[in-house]
Design an enzyme around this catalytic site. Sequence first.
Site, short mmCIF file in Angstrom:
data_model
loop_
_atom_site.label_atom_id
_atom_site.label_comp_id
_atom_site.label_asym_id
_atom_site.label_seq_id
_atom_site.Cartn_x
_atom_site.Cartn_y
_atom_site.Cartn_z
N LYS A 96 50.59 36.48 18.76
CA LYS A 96 51.69 35.86 18.02
C LYS A 96 51.04 34.82 17.11
O LYS A 96 50.57 33.78 17.58
CB LYS A 96 52.71 35.20 18.96
CG LYS A 96 53.78 34.43 18.21
CD LYS A 96 54.75 33.71 19.13
CE LYS A 96 55.53 32.68 18.33
NZ LYS A 96 56.46 31.91 19.18
N GLY A 157 62.64 25.00 18.83
CA GLY A 157 63.18 24.03 19.77
C GLY A 157 64.45 23.33 19.31
O GLY A 157 65.00 22.49 20.02
N ALA A 184 62.47 31.77 17.40
CA ALA A 184 62.64 30.32 17.30
C ALA A 184 63.99 29.87 16.78
O ALA A 184 64.59 30.50 15.91
CB ALA A 184 61.56 29.68 16.42
N GLY A 185 64.45 28.77 17.36
CA GLY A 185 65.64 28.08 16.88
C GLY A 185 66.93 28.46 17.57
O GLY A 185 67.97 27.87 17.28
N ASN A 206 62.47 30.47 23.97
CA ASN A 206 61.82 29.73 25.05
C ASN A 206 62.67 28.54 25.47
O ASN A 206 63.29 28.53 26.53
CB ASN A 206 60.42 29.27 24.60
CG ASN A 206 59.62 28.65 25.74
OD1 ASN A 206 60.14 28.30 26.78
ND2 ASN A 206 58.33 28.49 25.54
N THR A 207 62.78 27.54 24.56
CA THR A 207 63.44 26.28 24.91
C THR A 207 64.86 26.48 25.42
O THR A 207 65.28 25.82 26.38
CB THR A 207 63.45 25.35 23.69
OG1 THR A 207 62.11 25.22 23.21
CG2 THR A 207 64.00 23.97 24.03
#
Lengths: 262, 65
Positions: A96, A157, A184-185, A206-207
């Site tokens: 990645k 995040g 992301a986001g 993830n977050t």
Amino acid sequence: MLELYGTEFSSRMLLGTAGYASPDLLRQAVEASGAEIVTVSLRRESARAKTGQGFWGLIEELGCRVLPNTAGCHTAKEAITTAQMARELFGTNWIKLEVIANDDTLQPEVFGLVEAAAELNADGFDVLPYTTEDLSVAERLAAAGCEVLMPWGSPIGSARGLANKTALKTLRAYFPDTPLIVDAGLGAASHAAEVMEMGYDGVLLNTAVAKAGDPVTMARGFASAIEGGRLAYEAGIVEPRDMATPSTPIAGTPFFKIDNAS
Amino acid sequence: MQILVNGEHFTTDANSLDELCKTLGFADAKIATAVNGSFVAATARARTRLAEADEIEIVAPRQGG
């Protein structure tokens, strides 16, 4: 099925391994998510702590495909060296690719990204670039040999969801046969459903899971949303319209008064 | 000689990168290495000589997103 660089996956969720309160919570969240691909990183190892050795044991237990990242790299050279170290460490050609322009927004540095992608693809890597939603950058990445593209939804995040839906739709339309993953986001499961309803091939997060009140339940929630959104896309979503249209047939309505009836 | 290991000053008599890794207790550890910003494969560590002010990176698997 999701196909990435010749490998098929039944789950369309790629899950990050950072930020969980404990290794056990991470393991439970990955299991609940059904994710078959997890992202990992590499960091400086301390001679005393040897933290990485324990983490590697946990990852092996999960039995997932490992996708190492180059998080934190600000130049093509840093990213290339990090990718080479990751290939040896994790025993995979998958990377990645992250080249970061700005620490506040964690926005991709797209010039370095394209440069690193070309070099890594030539060196036998299977590059999954974390990029912006910009079409011209996506075209450069595809020309550089990337068979998968991973545009951001919004800053890493931030949990803000899709900041530029129009551009993401444009990317989908321009790259009908390239696996596209929003990376992301994302914050809420509905964000993931939206991504999938747009015809995207997968979601990387993830977050949103790791920092949720209950990461294990949230992992399941995202898995359901991704599956639901994908099913809706495959089924063909009805076009929105401005005016109402009755879903119940009008013919045979009781008490219906026909004009001019005598 | 004085080198930097993971960003910290370090004094060593190690001749090779392999020797340095062993000195630091990484003989059997799952690590990857770079010298002065360039990747050095595990198989090349023994023949990689160290010089004054070299910058060494020693990394291991870690959580990531």
